[in-house]
Design a protein around this motif. Structure first.
Motif, short mmCIF file in Angstrom:
data_model
loop_
_atom_site.label_atom_id
_atom_site.label_comp_id
_atom_site.label_asym_id
_atom_site.label_seq_id
_atom_site.Cartn_x
_atom_site.Cartn_y
_atom_site.Cartn_z
N GLN A 1 0.83 -1.20 0.00
CA GLN A 1 0.00 0.00 0.00
C GLN A 1 0.87 1.26 0.00
OE1 GLN A 1 -3.38 0.04 -0.29
NE2 GLN A 1 -3.22 2.26 -0.48
N ASP A 2 1.99 1.22 0.72
CA ASP A 2 2.90 2.38 0.75
C ASP A 2 3.44 2.66 -0.65
OD1 ASP A 2 2.56 2.56 3.46
OD2 ASP A 2 4.41 1.45 3.94
N ALA A 3 3.85 1.63 -1.36
CA ALA A 3 4.37 1.81 -2.72
C ALA A 3 3.29 2.35 -3.64
CB ALA A 3 4.92 0.49 -3.25
N TYR A 4 2.07 1.85 -3.48
CA TYR A 4 0.95 2.33 -4.29
C TYR A 4 0.69 3.81 -3.99
CZ TYR A 4 -3.72 2.94 -6.18
OH TYR A 4 -4.80 3.41 -6.89
N ASP A 5 0.70 4.16 -2.71
CA ASP A 5 0.46 5.56 -2.33
C ASP A 5 1.51 6.50 -2.90
OD1 ASP A 5 -1.81 4.85 -0.95
OD2 ASP A 5 -0.79 4.72 1.00
N ARG A 6 2.74 6.01 -3.01
CA ARG A 6 3.81 6.87 -3.55
C ARG A 6 3.67 7.08 -5.06
NH1 ARG A 6 7.02 3.81 0.00
NH2 ARG A 6 7.71 2.49 -1.71
N ASN A 7 3.17 6.07 -5.79
CA ASN A 7 3.09 6.19 -7.24
C ASN A 7 1.88 5.42 -7.78
OD1 ASN A 7 3.57 6.66 -9.90
ND2 ASN A 7 5.69 5.98 -9.87
N PRO A 8 0.66 5.91 -7.52
CA PRO A 8 -0.54 5.17 -7.95
C PRO A 8 -0.66 5.05 -9.46
CG PRO A 8 -1.14 7.33 -7.08
CD PRO A 8 0.32 7.14 -6.83
N GLU A 9 -0.18 6.02 -10.20
CA GLU A 9 -0.29 5.97 -11.67
C GLU A 9 0.49 4.78 -12.23
OE1 GLU A 9 -1.71 6.60 -15.28
OE2 GLU A 9 -2.41 7.53 -13.44
N LEU A 10 1.65 4.49 -11.67
CA LEU A 10 2.44 3.35 -12.11
C LEU A 10 1.65 2.05 -11.97
CD1 LEU A 10 5.29 2.40 -13.04
CD2 LEU A 10 5.79 2.07 -10.61
N TYR A 11 0.95 1.89 -10.84
CA TYR A 11 0.15 0.69 -10.60
C TYR A 11 -1.06 0.63 -11.54
CZ TYR A 11 2.81 -0.83 -6.58
OH TYR A 11 3.81 -1.30 -5.79
N ARG A 12 -1.68 1.78 -11.80
CA ARG A 12 -2.82 1.80 -12.73
C ARG A 12 -2.38 1.39 -14.14
NH1 ARG A 12 -5.09 5.83 -9.31
NH2 ARG A 12 -3.84 7.53 -10.17
N GLN A 13 -1.23 1.90 -14.57
CA GLN A 13 -0.73 1.55 -15.90
C GLN A 13 -0.44 0.05 -16.00
OE1 GLN A 13 2.67 4.06 -16.44
NE2 GLN A 13 1.46 5.91 -16.85
N ALA A 14 0.17 -0.50 -14.97
CA ALA A 14 0.47 -1.94 -14.97
C ALA A 14 -0.82 -2.76 -15.02
CB ALA A 14 1.30 -2.31 -13.74
N ALA A 15 -1.81 -2.34 -14.24
CA ALA A 15 -3.10 -3.05 -14.23
C ALA A 15 -3.75 -2.98 -15.59
CB ALA A 15 -4.01 -2.47 -13.16
N ASN A 16 -3.70 -1.82 -16.25
CA ASN A 16 -4.29 -1.69 -17.59
C ASN A 16 -3.57 -2.57 -18.61
OD1 ASN A 16 -6.29 0.07 -16.84
ND2 ASN A 16 -5.06 1.90 -17.23
N ARG A 17 -2.24 -2.64 -18.52
CA ARG A 17 -1.50 -3.52 -19.44
C ARG A 17 -1.93 -4.97 -19.26
NH1 ARG A 17 2.82 -0.23 -17.99
NH2 ARG A 17 3.60 -1.79 -16.52
N LYS A 18 -2.09 -5.39 -18.00
CA LYS A 18 -2.51 -6.78 -17.74
C LYS A 18 -3.90 -7.03 -18.30
CE LYS A 18 0.20 -7.52 -13.57
NZ LYS A 18 0.14 -7.67 -12.11
N ARG A 19 -4.81 -6.09 -18.07
CA ARG A 19 -6.18 -6.26 -18.58
C ARG A 19 -6.19 -6.36 -20.09
NH1 ARG A 19 -7.66 -1.80 -15.64
NH2 ARG A 19 -7.75 -2.45 -13.49
N LYS A 20 -5.43 -5.50 -20.76
CA LYS A 20 -5.38 -5.50 -22.22
C LYS A 20 -4.82 -6.83 -22.71
CE LYS A 20 -3.38 -3.27 -26.19
NZ LYS A 20 -2.18 -2.68 -26.68
N TYR A 21 -3.77 -7.30 -22.05
CA TYR A 21 -3.13 -8.55 -22.45
C TYR A 21 -4.10 -9.71 -22.31
CZ TYR A 21 0.61 -12.07 -22.56
OH TYR A 21 1.42 -13.12 -22.89
N ARG A 22 -4.88 -9.72 -21.24
CA ARG A 22 -5.85 -10.80 -21.03
C ARG A 22 -6.97 -10.76 -22.04
NH1 ARG A 22 -5.64 -9.80 -14.90
NH2 ARG A 22 -3.97 -11.19 -14.31
N ARG A 23 -7.29 -9.55 -22.51
CA ARG A 23 -8.40 -9.42 -23.44
C ARG A 23 -8.04 -9.83 -24.86
NH1 ARG A 23 -9.68 -3.61 -22.48
NH2 ARG A 23 -9.06 -3.67 -20.35
N GLU A 24 -6.76 -9.93 -25.17
CA GLU A 24 -6.37 -10.31 -26.52
C GLU A 24 -6.90 -11.71 -26.82
OE1 GLU A 24 -2.16 -10.10 -27.05
OE2 GLU A 24 -2.05 -8.05 -26.30
#
Length: 127
Positions: free
Chosen positions: A3-26
């Motif tokens: 949670q501390d790492a997420y709080d420091r850079n939430p955008e990084l985590y959102r981008q990673a989550a979006n990449r995973k979602r896109k990859y799964r949708r292929e």
């Protein structure tokens, strides 16, 4: 800690989550439902989804034991050889009997015997 790492850079985590979602949708991608199914069939049974489809067509889409829609791959736990496709209930039933034909015959004898004794008892009691 995470949670501390997420709080420091939430955008990084959102981008990673979006990449995973896109990859799964292929479609057909390794993490798509189709990709996971293909990998499971290959690793567990040594067959492809096309093999599974052919088996389903050969069986008319039905479980050869009860006639319900066939949904799962049945295989010998000793040899690993695929026997066919069954419905969930029949596949689990065979599993509970540990694929042992002797136990299945005994179960059949038990059912046949107990059925006739039940009818005998019921008939005698009603007289």
């Amino acid at each position: 800690m995470r949670q501390d790492a997420y709080d420091r850079n939430p955008e990084l985590y959102r981008q990673a989550a979006n990449r995973k979602r896109k990859y799964r949708r292929e479609p057909g991608g390794p993490d798509s439902p189709e990709g996971r199914r293909r990998r499971h069939l290959q690793e567990a049974y040594g067959i492809t989804p096309e093999d599974e489809k052919r088996l389903l067509e050969l069986q008319g889409g039905l479980c050869p034991i009860c006639g319900s829609p066939a949904q799962v791959v049945d295989h010998c736990h000793t040899t690993g050889r695929v026997r066919g496709l069954l419905c969930q209930k029949c596949n689990r039933g065979l599993g509970h009997f540990m694929d042992n034909p002797v136990m299945l015959v005994r179960a059949l004898e038990y059912l046949t015997q107990s059925r006739s004794e039940y009818h005998r008892t019921k008939t005698v009691a009603s007289e």
